[in-house]
Structures are given as structure tokens and as C-alpha cells.
Write a protein that holds these residues in place. Structure first.
Motif: not given
Length: 184
Positions: A23-51
């Protein structure tokens, strides 16, 4: 909570082994998952907007996506994963529930040799020695040979559970071999 459950019906024996939960690693790495998701969404929007950005970001973006998906797969396995050992119709079926990469293994009981408990109290490689016994009592694995390949059926269980699995598997192997010899 008990990690291993055993059920026996008419022609089926089944072990359900829950994954070890850190549970330590599960909880401790939850912020990494949120950062990954934010970067993934950010670059997906950039790539879609600017091919035109696809060519310059594609390798980095693919690597970032692969690392994130592997991380998600690992965390899902750690939280929800189960190894299911089913013995039926003279076969051992090994399934990994919530492991999206591996597939079920079907192994003839009569082909299983060298069934044993592997002790992982201390793991040594060329690069390091790790004393697993300091951190957990779940340091045993069930391994066997099936023809020319070595198969690990279950990892990271305690000695008592490993003995129970070995006992029931050994009995099932003997029954399968005696049925095979009677039919020959």
C-alpha cells in the motif's frame, strides 16, 4: 486477510492467490499517475491541434505512453491481481486475473516434473544480493518443469501455503498419471 483460498468441486480444484499489496507504493505513486495523465492529455491536445508536432514529439510521446501504461498495468495487478490455479480434466490451468499482457497457460498434469518450492529468502545475481526475508515471510515460489521449459506457477507466498499447493498438485499429478497408465 488470507491471500490464498482453495475450493474443490466434483472434478475441479482451484486456488485463488491474491497479489501482494504494498500500500505504501500504491499510495506514493498515485501522484505519478496523475502527472502522467496530465502530460498525456496536454501533449495529445498539442498533437491533435498541430499535426506538424507529430513528427517531433512522436517518439517521446510513444515512450511516455508506454511507460505510463506499464506503470498502470503494474499498479492494477498490485491492487486487484489474482493468480488462479485450476486443476481439471488432468490439466493445470494458470490464469493471471488483471494482468492484461499474459495469457492463460494450459499444462498437462502428466507432463509436470520436478515440482518444488523455490526459496527466495536471499536472491543473488551478478550485480547484487537481496535478503528478501528481512521484509516479508512470503518468499517462496512454486516451480516445475513442463517438457523443456521451467514454469513458475505462483510467486511470493509463505511456506505453509506453498506446502499446501505442492501437496494438492502432487496428489493430482499422481491421479492423472495412474489414469493414464490404466488407459494405456
Amino acid at each position: 486477510m488470507k491471500r490464498i483460498s482453495f475450493a474443490e468441486n466434483n472434478d475441479k480444484k482451484e486456488f485463488v492467490i491474491s497479489s501482494t499489496k504494498n500500500w505504501f507504493f500504491i499510495i506514493a505513486f498515485a501522484p505519478f499517475l496523475l502527472v502522467w495523465l496530465a502530460v498525456e492529455l496536454f501533449f495529445s491536445i498539442i498533437i491533435i491541434a498541430n499535426l506538424k508536432a507529430i513528427s517531433s514529439l512522436s517518439i517521446w510521446f510513444l515512450g511516455w505512453t508506454a511507460i505510463g501504461l506499464f506503470f498502470i498495468k503494474t499498479r492494477l495487478w498490485e491492487v486487484f491481481g489474482k493468480t488462479i490455479l485450476s486443476i481439471q480434466n488432468n490439466k493445470l490451468i494458470i490464469k493471471k486475473k488483471f494482468d492484461f499482457i499474459s495469457s492463460s497457460k494450459y499444462i498437462s498434469l502428466t507432463g509436470i516434473t520436478d515440482l518444488m518450492i523455490l526459496n527466495k529468502d536471499i536472491e543473488s545475481t551478478k550485480y547484487f544480493t537481496r535478503p528478501n526475508y528481512l521484509f516479508s515471510t512470503n518468499t517462496k515460489s512454486i516451480i516445475f518443469n513442463d517438457g523443456s521449459s521451467k514454469i513458475t506457477a505462483v510467486d511470493w507466498i509463505n511456506h505453509e501455503d506453498a506446502e499446501l499447493i505442492i501437496k494438492i498438485l502432487s496428489e493430482s499429478i499422481e491421479v492423472a498419471r495412474s489414469h493414464k497408465n490404466q488407459s494405456s
